[in-house]
Design a protein around this motif. Structure first.
Motif, PDB file in Angstrom:
ATOM      1  N   LEU A 207     -70.999   1.819  -0.043  1.00 51.58           N
ATOM      2  CA  LEU A 207     -70.070   0.818  -0.569  1.00 51.58           C
ATOM      3  C   LEU A 207     -68.825   0.623   0.285  1.00 51.58           C
ATOM      4  O   LEU A 207     -67.992  -0.229  -0.041  1.00 51.58           O
ATOM      5  CB  LEU A 207     -69.651   1.206  -1.998  1.00 51.58           C
ATOM      6  N   ASP A 208     -68.668   1.396   1.339  1.00 51.32           N
ATOM      7  CA  ASP A 208     -67.490   1.237   2.196  1.00 51.32           C
ATOM      8  C   ASP A 208     -67.890   1.406   3.659  1.00 51.32           C
ATOM      9  O   ASP A 208     -68.247   2.524   4.063  1.00 51.32           O
ATOM     10  CB  ASP A 208     -66.416   2.254   1.834  1.00 51.32           C
ATOM     11  N   PRO A 209     -67.816   0.308   4.418  1.00 49.62           N
ATOM     12  CA  PRO A 209     -67.499  -1.071   3.997  1.00 49.62           C
ATOM     13  C   PRO A 209     -68.642  -1.670   3.197  1.00 49.62           C
ATOM     14  O   PRO A 209     -69.698  -1.050   3.043  1.00 49.62           O
ATOM     15  CB  PRO A 209     -67.296  -1.798   5.331  1.00 49.62           C
ATOM     16  N   ILE A 210     -68.416  -2.877   2.708  1.00 49.11           N
ATOM     17  CA  ILE A 210     -69.395  -3.537   1.855  1.00 49.11           C
ATOM     18  C   ILE A 210     -69.547  -4.988   2.314  1.00 49.11           C
ATOM     19  O   ILE A 210     -68.644  -5.544   2.943  1.00 49.11           O
ATOM     20  CB  ILE A 210     -68.949  -3.466   0.375  1.00 49.11           C
ATOM     21  N   TYR A 211     -70.697  -5.563   2.027  1.00 49.96           N
ATOM     22  CA  TYR A 211     -70.948  -6.958   2.402  1.00 49.96           C
ATOM     23  C   TYR A 211     -70.567  -7.892   1.254  1.00 49.96           C
ATOM     24  O   TYR A 211     -70.728  -7.553   0.079  1.00 49.96           O
ATOM     25  CB  TYR A 211     -72.420  -7.196   2.718  1.00 49.96           C
ATOM     26  N   VAL A 212     -70.054  -9.077   1.625  1.00 45.00           N
ATOM     27  CA  VAL A 212     -69.913 -10.177   0.682  1.00 45.00           C
ATOM     28  C   VAL A 212     -70.604 -11.381   1.319  1.00 45.00           C
ATOM     29  O   VAL A 212     -70.178 -11.861   2.370  1.00 45.00           O
ATOM     30  CB  VAL A 212     -68.441 -10.510   0.371  1.00 45.00           C
ATOM     31  N   ASP A 213     -71.686 -11.831   0.706  1.00 49.69           N
ATOM     32  CA  ASP A 213     -72.428 -12.983   1.202  1.00 49.69           C
ATOM     33  C   ASP A 213     -71.930 -14.236   0.502  1.00 49.69           C
ATOM     34  O   ASP A 213     -71.955 -14.323  -0.731  1.00 49.69           O
ATOM     35  CB  ASP A 213     -73.927 -12.815   0.951  1.00 49.69           C
ATOM     36  N   VAL A 214     -71.436 -15.192   1.278  1.00 44.91           N
ATOM     37  CA  VAL A 214     -70.925 -16.449   0.727  1.00 44.91           C
ATOM     38  C   VAL A 214     -71.829 -17.590   1.162  1.00 44.91           C
ATOM     39  O   VAL A 214     -72.612 -17.460   2.110  1.00 44.91           O
ATOM     40  CB  VAL A 214     -69.468 -16.705   1.169  1.00 44.91           C
ATOM     41  N   TYR A 215     -71.710 -18.713   0.463  1.00 44.51           N
ATOM     42  CA  TYR A 215     -72.655 -19.806   0.638  1.00 44.51           C
ATOM     43  C   TYR A 215     -71.883 -21.113   0.845  1.00 44.51           C
ATOM     44  O   TYR A 215     -70.992 -21.454   0.073  1.00 44.51           O
ATOM     45  CB  TYR A 215     -73.565 -19.915  -0.593  1.00 44.51           C
ATOM     46  N   GLN A 216     -72.262 -21.837   1.901  1.00 46.58           N
ATOM     47  CA  GLN A 216     -71.621 -23.110   2.220  1.00 46.58           C
ATOM     48  C   GLN A 216     -72.701 -24.159   2.448  1.00 46.58           C
ATOM     49  O   GLN A 216     -73.739 -23.885   3.063  1.00 46.58           O
ATOM     50  CB  GLN A 216     -70.741 -22.983   3.464  1.00 46.58           C
ATOM     51  N   SER A 217     -72.445 -25.370   1.941  1.00 44.66           N
ATOM     52  CA  SER A 217     -73.433 -26.437   2.058  1.00 44.66           C
ATOM     53  C   SER A 217     -73.533 -26.912   3.502  1.00 44.66           C
ATOM     54  O   SER A 217     -72.560 -26.869   4.265  1.00 44.66           O
ATOM     55  CB  SER A 217     -73.066 -27.607   1.149  1.00 44.66           C
ATOM     56  N   VAL A 218     -74.715 -27.384   3.857  1.00 50.51           N
ATOM     57  CA  VAL A 218     -74.918 -27.901   5.216  1.00 50.51           C
ATOM     58  C   VAL A 218     -74.107 -29.177   5.427  1.00 50.51           C
ATOM     59  O   VAL A 218     -73.757 -29.510   6.566  1.00 50.51           O
ATOM     60  CB  VAL A 218     -76.416 -28.157   5.472  1.00 50.51           C
ATOM     61  N   THR A 219     -73.776 -29.883   4.336  1.00 54.19           N
ATOM     62  CA  THR A 219     -72.943 -31.082   4.465  1.00 54.19           C
ATOM     63  C   THR A 219     -71.560 -30.722   4.982  1.00 54.19           C
ATOM     64  O   THR A 219     -71.014 -31.376   5.887  1.00 54.19           O
ATOM     65  CB  THR A 219     -72.830 -31.808   3.109  1.00 54.19           C
ATOM     66  N   ASN A 281     -63.714  -1.237   1.583  1.00 54.96           N
ATOM     67  CA  ASN A 281     -63.830  -0.991   0.142  1.00 54.96           C
ATOM     68  C   ASN A 281     -63.683   0.505  -0.153  1.00 54.96           C
ATOM     69  O   ASN A 281     -64.557   1.109  -0.769  1.00 54.96           O
ATOM     70  CB  ASN A 281     -65.191  -1.503  -0.352  1.00 54.96           C
ATOM     71  N   PRO A 282     -62.569   1.117   0.279  1.00 54.33           N
ATOM     72  CA  PRO A 282     -62.449   2.578   0.134  1.00 54.33           C
ATOM     73  C   PRO A 282     -62.391   3.053  -1.307  1.00 54.33           C
ATOM     74  O   PRO A 282     -62.799   4.179  -1.604  1.00 54.33           O
ATOM     75  CB  PRO A 282     -61.139   2.891   0.881  1.00 54.33           C
ATOM     76  N   ASP A 283     -61.878   2.228  -2.203  1.00 50.54           N
ATOM     77  CA  ASP A 283     -61.740   2.636  -3.612  1.00 50.54           C
ATOM     78  C   ASP A 283     -62.856   2.079  -4.487  1.00 50.54           C
ATOM     79  O   ASP A 283     -62.768   2.170  -5.721  1.00 50.54           O
ATOM     80  CB  ASP A 283     -60.386   2.181  -4.157  1.00 50.54           C
ATOM     81  N   ALA A 284     -63.887   1.488  -3.861  1.00 50.56           N
ATOM     82  CA  ALA A 284     -65.034   0.943  -4.594  1.00 50.56           C
ATOM     83  C   ALA A 284     -64.607  -0.076  -5.655  1.00 50.56           C
ATOM     84  O   ALA A 284     -65.167  -0.125  -6.745  1.00 50.56           O
ATOM     85  CB  ALA A 284     -65.848   2.071  -5.233  1.00 50.56           C
ATOM     86  N   VAL A 285     -63.605  -0.897  -5.313  1.00 51.07           N
ATOM     87  CA  VAL A 285     -63.199  -1.972  -6.220  1.00 51.07           C
ATOM     88  C   VAL A 285     -64.283  -3.045  -6.273  1.00 51.07           C
ATOM     89  O   VAL A 285     -64.589  -3.594  -7.331  1.00 51.07           O
ATOM     90  CB  VAL A 285     -61.855  -2.573  -5.770  1.00 51.07           C
ATOM     91  N   LEU A 286     -64.870  -3.325  -5.123  1.00 47.48           N
ATOM     92  CA  LEU A 286     -65.969  -4.288  -5.044  1.00 47.48           C
ATOM     93  C   LEU A 286     -67.278  -3.555  -5.279  1.00 47.48           C
ATOM     94  O   LEU A 286     -67.570  -2.552  -4.618  1.00 47.48           O
ATOM     95  CB  LEU A 286     -65.978  -4.974  -3.677  1.00 47.48           C
ATOM     96  N   LEU A 287     -68.068  -4.058  -6.211  1.00 45.10           N
ATOM     97  CA  LEU A 287     -69.336  -3.422  -6.569  1.00 45.10           C
ATOM     98  C   LEU A 287     -70.476  -4.404  -6.366  1.00 45.10           C
ATOM     99  O   LEU A 287     -70.301  -5.616  -6.536  1.00 45.10           O
ATOM    100  CB  LEU A 287     -69.300  -2.950  -8.029  1.00 45.10           C
ATOM    101  N   PRO A 288     -71.648  -3.907  -5.981  1.00 47.85           N
ATOM    102  CA  PRO A 288     -72.790  -4.799  -5.748  1.00 47.85           C
ATOM    103  C   PRO A 288     -73.080  -5.675  -6.961  1.00 47.85           C
ATOM    104  O   PRO A 288     -73.066  -5.211  -8.111  1.00 47.85           O
ATOM    105  CB  PRO A 288     -73.941  -3.817  -5.483  1.00 47.85           C
ATOM    106  N   GLY A 289     -73.313  -6.964  -6.692  1.00 47.88           N
ATOM    107  CA  GLY A 289     -73.581  -7.924  -7.746  1.00 47.88           C
ATOM    108  C   GLY A 289     -72.365  -8.650  -8.269  1.00 47.88           C
ATOM    109  O   GLY A 289     -72.496  -9.628  -8.994  1.00 47.88           O
ATOM    110  N   MET A 290     -71.161  -8.197  -7.892  1.00 49.23           N
ATOM    111  CA  MET A 290     -69.931  -8.825  -8.386  1.00 49.23           C
ATOM    112  C   MET A 290     -69.779 -10.225  -7.787  1.00 49.23           C
ATOM    113  O   MET A 290     -70.087 -10.458  -6.625  1.00 49.23           O
ATOM    114  CB  MET A 290     -68.734  -7.954  -8.012  1.00 49.23           C
ATOM    115  N   TYR A 291     -69.286 -11.162  -8.606  1.00 52.18           N
ATOM    116  CA  TYR A 291     -69.012 -12.523  -8.150  1.00 52.18           C
ATOM    117  C   TYR A 291     -67.569 -12.619  -7.692  1.00 52.18           C
ATOM    118  O   TYR A 291     -66.654 -12.171  -8.395  1.00 52.18           O
ATOM    119  CB  TYR A 291     -69.272 -13.520  -9.282  1.00 52.18           C
ATOM    120  N   VAL A 292     -67.345 -13.179  -6.507  1.00 53.45           N
ATOM    121  CA  VAL A 292     -66.000 -13.378  -5.966  1.00 53.45           C
ATOM    122  C   VAL A 292     -65.954 -14.737  -5.279  1.00 53.45           C
ATOM    123  O   VAL A 292     -66.969 -15.413  -5.134  1.00 53.45           O
ATOM    124  CB  VAL A 292     -65.620 -12.261  -4.953  1.00 53.45           C
TER     125      VAL A 292
END
Length: 381
Positions: A207-219, A281-292
């Motif tokens: 969990l440290d570091p951690i990935y955040v996958d974001v999504y952007q339209s091709v438009t 993410n040293p304090d594990a504030v971000l957890l897998p599956g979380m929406y941001v």
């Protein structure tokens, strides 16, 4: 009779004259409405970062499923559920009895094969000088040499069997494949786990570091590339791009983040491309599956025209307008808006540098109404 009629007409004329004069005096004396006081800003070109605010999901950098590699009964659970574990740390103990016995048997088979090899090599060595003086036949010597070679092969097979038995025995102590945080134990003491189905026993996540996958339209991506090609924007490299993670409560996550890459494959269902970011993410504030939400810097505009968001007037047909002061009057002009920047909006077209844009006082004005201006103070209540 004639004088009476003349006097009547005279009185009527006097009455009408009085009424007309009274009306004229009322019109001339009506107070003029003073110009409405409005707050304005003077638009000037400035450098601005083009940042996209995109939805994203948190994903662990590593997801290691701890699975059974031998069949047996779980004897002990050796970790605290939900704790941090290190690579090769023991997690479960599977009953090793049958695997210990198989190891001991394989070791005995190796010792027997080594003894046979020693005897066969010695016999072949003794026959070597005897065959030269015809004390033994050539056939007997050849058989002795073949038995020595076979004994060597038996030793190698026994060594491999011992190594396999040792591996199976080591698998009875189940260890963590990575450093990370372990979740709940998916099996209990006394449970039967099987190698054939690779029973999952636990999950370890880094969990440290951690990935955040974001999504952007091709438009949106196509518009960015067009702006880059036409020189309206300067492209920012992935390593230099500023990235902020916004939590569900609206606060900005303090950990450092960086953009790793932009995906090359478009999702056929959503028409979006994945952008992967890496976040401390040293304090594990971000957890897998979380929406941001993630704000990513994607370009720089050198001559952007910025106005406060509250200055934008959205019409019922969805078009955007601004009130601009021209010749002392409020004029509504249609505009094209771009990205948000620092609580302001970039205006792509519709206004020019030096225009006075009304920011506050809209309730007092209408298109074409005279106005009196004063500088807008953002912090004034």
């Amino acid at each position: 009779m004639q004088p009476l009629k003349q006097r009547g007409w005279l009185w009527a004329s006097l009455f009408l004259s009085v009424v007309v004069l009274a009306g004229c005096s009322e019109e001339q004396g009506a107070p003029q409405r003073p110009p409405s006081l409005v707050d304005v800003i003077t638009v000037e070109p400035t450098q601005a970062q083009i940042r996209a605010s995109l939805p994203g999901r948190v994903d662990a950098m590593r997801n290691a499923q701890v699975r059974a590699r031998v069949t047996g009964i779980v004897q002990r659970i050796l970790f605290e559920q939900g704790s941090e574990v290190s690579q090769n740390q023991p997690l479960f103990q599977i009953d090793p009895a049958i695997y210990q016995a198989a190891f001991d048997r394989a070791r005995a088979d190796l010792q027997r094969a080594q003894a046979d090899e020693k005897a066969a090599i010695a016999l072949a060595s003794r026959y070597a000088p005897l065959v030269k003086i015809n004390a033994v036949s050539q056939q007997e010597y050849d058989d002795a040499v073949a038995r020595a070679d076979q004994a060597r092969a038996n030793v190698m097979a026994a060594q491999a069997a011992l190594a396999s038995a040792e591996i199976d025995l080591s698998y009875t102590l189940v260890t963590s494949p990575i450093d990370g945080r372990i979740g709940e134990a998916l099996v209990t003491e006394g449970a039967l786990v099987e190698a054939s189905t690779a029973t999952q026993m636990a999950l370890v996540q880094q969990l440290d570091p951690i990935y955040v996958d974001v999504y952007q339209s091709v438009t949106e991506l196509a518009k960015l590339r067009r702006d880059f090609a036409q020189g309206r924007l300067k492209q920012v490299s992935a390593n230099a791009a500023q990235v902020d993670v916004v939590l569900q409560d609206g606060s900005v996550y303090p950990g450092k983040a960086k953009l790793l890459f932009t995906g090359m494959t478009v999702n056929e269902t959503t028409g979006q491309v994945v952008l992967r970011t890496e976040v401390e993410n040293p304090d594990a504030v971000l957890l897998p599956g979380m929406y941001v939400r993630v704000r990513i810097e994607q370009g720089v505009a050198d001559d952007a025209l910025l106005v406060p968001q509250q200055a934008l007037q959205r019409a019922a047909n969805g078009l955007n307008n601004l009130y601009v002061v021209r010749d002392g009057k409020a004029v509504m002009v249609p505009v094209q808006v771009g990205n948000d920047y620092d609580n302001r909006i970039i205006i792509s077209s519709g206004i020019e540098a030096g225009d006075e844009v009304i920011v506050a006082g809209f309730q007092k004005i209408r298109p074409g109404a005279p106005v009196q201006t004063r500088p807008w103070e953002p912090n004034k209540k």
